[in-house]
Design a protein around this motif. Structure first.
Motif: not given
Lengths: 262, 317
Positions: A115-116, A121, A123, A139, A188, A190, B101, B117, B253
């Motif tokens: 996801k990122q 960072d 994303n 996502t 994506t 997590d 997001k 972002s 995160t």
């Protein structure tokens, strides 16, 4: 089913990075590099889906030659072959446009990405790729079963493929959403989707013989001028340490009388 | 083309609180671009929410229809791109919530525009350079978006909620032609909890690996949260171990929180975690390791065995 999965070489997120005195760059010299942890989850999910549905898992990285190490790590986990797009650091938009080219060539049914990346960072890359391709996106994929469940121990994929769709559970604000995306699609990952496996010794040996194709970015014919430029870096403002309290009674007293938050 | 477009989020027929923080950013941006603030409100049956949004901005574009019954990125991104054209916006912003997001980068692709972002604010007194955290919160980067249209997701904890404008704006319906849908909503399981939502809570109690296992985590943290009317958070290590769902993760995160009181129990204070809670007003750390980095940012540190300290804290509250 053919799955394209991305792996970015990033600085170890558990180590503190340093900045040059003039704030113009991040010092990566002497840093430990690892595969982006969310990408390892993506590789794991791809391998589980391959086990369930057959097909091929192709690992893609974009970066300098030394990103080969991270591709080999994914190959050692079990992926079939790798593609390294040789390039300087790109912004998320350029990454997505590079991937558009590779998707056109490889024609995967599914692209799975972290996801990122834990370095910039942002994303964004997965969503951008789906947007450019006109593919649906799912996502922040997670799953109903916990990471200590039997399903996880049995390495069951969290993403369910049926009737030409991928069913994906997503952790969103206030609850859990399940969506179905028509393949081909971008997913994506997590943190709670899976525990990535460790590479086995035979896996590491086999990985050495697997193909890693190198593609110079210039050969793709895309403009990679960044749309978002990092112009300066600085340390975050530090918060001052407060006081140590002797016991719980003092803590409660301070919270009531000094901080006035109770 | 100098207008600023804010993408509003609708929740239970009203504007989500995080959107109000993005309005604060949008107003500052509009003074810098010399334009007006527009908003797009997307959903099904959103008249009320659109009227509410008009209290804050000059022009509201209401994109209403069956296709928007659920916040699916595929459809919402097209609505945002449509609203960009209708508003002639040079800058589009949205709070960096789970939905923000998901959808905003997709809209960036449709507009072939650059996006920053999780923006913390502007970098200089004028101009549009912005600050955003990178490297797990270790570094603050100043970024410039070079494309004509610029997209920005804003970190809700960094901005005050906006107050209504002196003069209410107008609402106009906007029709967007959508491509054939490839995303289907299957179900939404609302997490039913008596506790406040993590990102809105006045008090957050957060547990780390010091709690040893999932059972002690729940046994100690849940009563403490209930006593304080707090939301429960967790460190990444705890989420990684599968003790709690990912949506409780506080950190770069995970969720970024800024409650009035943050109590970190058995959390060492990895940079990744600190990046998600250091804007809290008062921070309490309970940890038996006096050298734990969490004490470097805590207002009140208690070096103690949490298995004794937490029950005692419960008693004295």
């Amino acid at each position: 089913m053919k799955i394209l999965v991305t792996v970015k070489r990033v600085t170890d997120y558990e180590r503190k990075v340093k900045i040059t005195p003039d704030g113009s760059a991040i010092i990566t010299e002497g840093m430990n590099f690892v595969p982006n942890p969310f990408d390892e989850i993506a590789v794991e999910e791809a391998l589980r889906l391959q086990k369930a549905h057959g097909g091929e898992v192709v690992v893609v990285s974009i970066g300098a030659k030394d990103a080969t190490t991270q591709i080999r790590q994914a190959l050692a986990m079990g992926a079939d072959r790798g593609i390294l797009v040789l390039s300087d650091e790109l912004d998320s938009d350029a990454v997505a446009r590079v991937l558009v080219k590779l998707v056109a060539e490889e024609k995967p049914d599914l692209v799975i990405m972290g996801k990122q990346a834990t370095d910039d960072d942002a994303n964004q890359a997965g969503q951008l790729l789906a947007g450019y391709l006109g593919w649906p996106q799912a996502t922040f994929a997670s799953k109903t079963e916990g990471l200590e469940s039997e399903a996880e121990k049995a390495q069951k994929p969290g993403v369910v493929i049926e009737n030409g769709e991928a069913l994906v559970l997503r952790e969103v604000d206030g609850g859990l959403e399940t969506i179905a995306v028509t393949l081909p699609a971008v997913v994506t990952t997590d943190l709670r989707l899976n525990h990535p496996r460790f590479a086995s010794l035979p896996g590491i040996m086999k990985a050495k013989k697997k193909e890693v194709k190198e593609v110079p970015i210039a050969s793709l014919g895309i403009d990679v001028t960044p749309k978002v430029k990092n112009v300066k870096f600085a340390e975050p403002p530090t918060r001052k340490a407060g006081v140590k309290v002797a016991d719980v009674a003092e803590l409660v007293a301070k919270l009531k009388n000094e901080a006035k938050v109770l | 083309m100098s207008n600023v477009l804010i993408v509003a989020e609708v929740q239970n027929q009203t504007i989500k609180p995080a959107t109000l923080t993005a309005i604060t950013f949008a107003r500052e941006a509009a003074t810098r671009t010399g334009g007006q603030v527009h908003a797009v409100v997307i959903g099904q049956g959103i008249d009320g929410a659109a009227q509410e949004m008009a209290k804050y901005v000059a022009t509201v574009h209401a994109v209403d229809g069956d296709a928007y019954g659920h916040p699916l990125a595929e459809m919402y991104a097209q609505a945002i791109a449509g609203a960009q054209k209708a508003s002639n916006a040079a800058l589009i912003c949205m709070a960096a919530t789970a939905h923000g997001k998901d959808v905003l980068p997709r809209a960036a692709a449709l507009l072939e525009a650059g996006m920053a972002s999780d923006v913390l604010g502007f970098a200089e007194a004028s101009g549009l350079a912005m600050r955003r955290p990178i490297q797990a919160g270790n570094v603050i980067a100043t970024v410039e978006i070079t494309s004509t249209i610029k997209l920005v997701s804003t970190r809700p904890t960094e901005f005050e909620a906006a107050a209504p404008a002196a003069q209410a704006g107008t609402v106009g319906a906007l029709n967007v032609t959508l491509t054939a849908p490839k995303t289907r909503h299957v179900k939404f399981d609302k997490v039913t909890s008596e506790r406040p939502e993590l990102t809105d809570a006045r008090v957050v109690v957060s547990g780390g690996r010091g709690l040893k296992d999932a059972e002690s985590f729940h046994k100690l943290m849940e009563p403490l949260a209930d006593k304080l009317g707090a939301a429960i958070g967790a460190s990444r290590a705890v989420v990684d171990s599968g003790w709690v769902p990912n949506d409780l993760q506080v950190g770069q995160t995970g969720k970024v929180v800024a409650p009035e009181l943050y109590i970190a129990v058995g959390i060492s204070g990895a940079i990744q975690h600190v990046a998600g809670m250091k804007s809290s007003k008062a921070i309490v750390a309970i940890n038996k390791d006096a050298e734990a980095p969490i004490f470097q940012i805590a207002d009140y540190g208690l070096v103690a065995d949490l298995f004794k300290a937490v029950p005692e804290l419960m008693e004295k509250l």
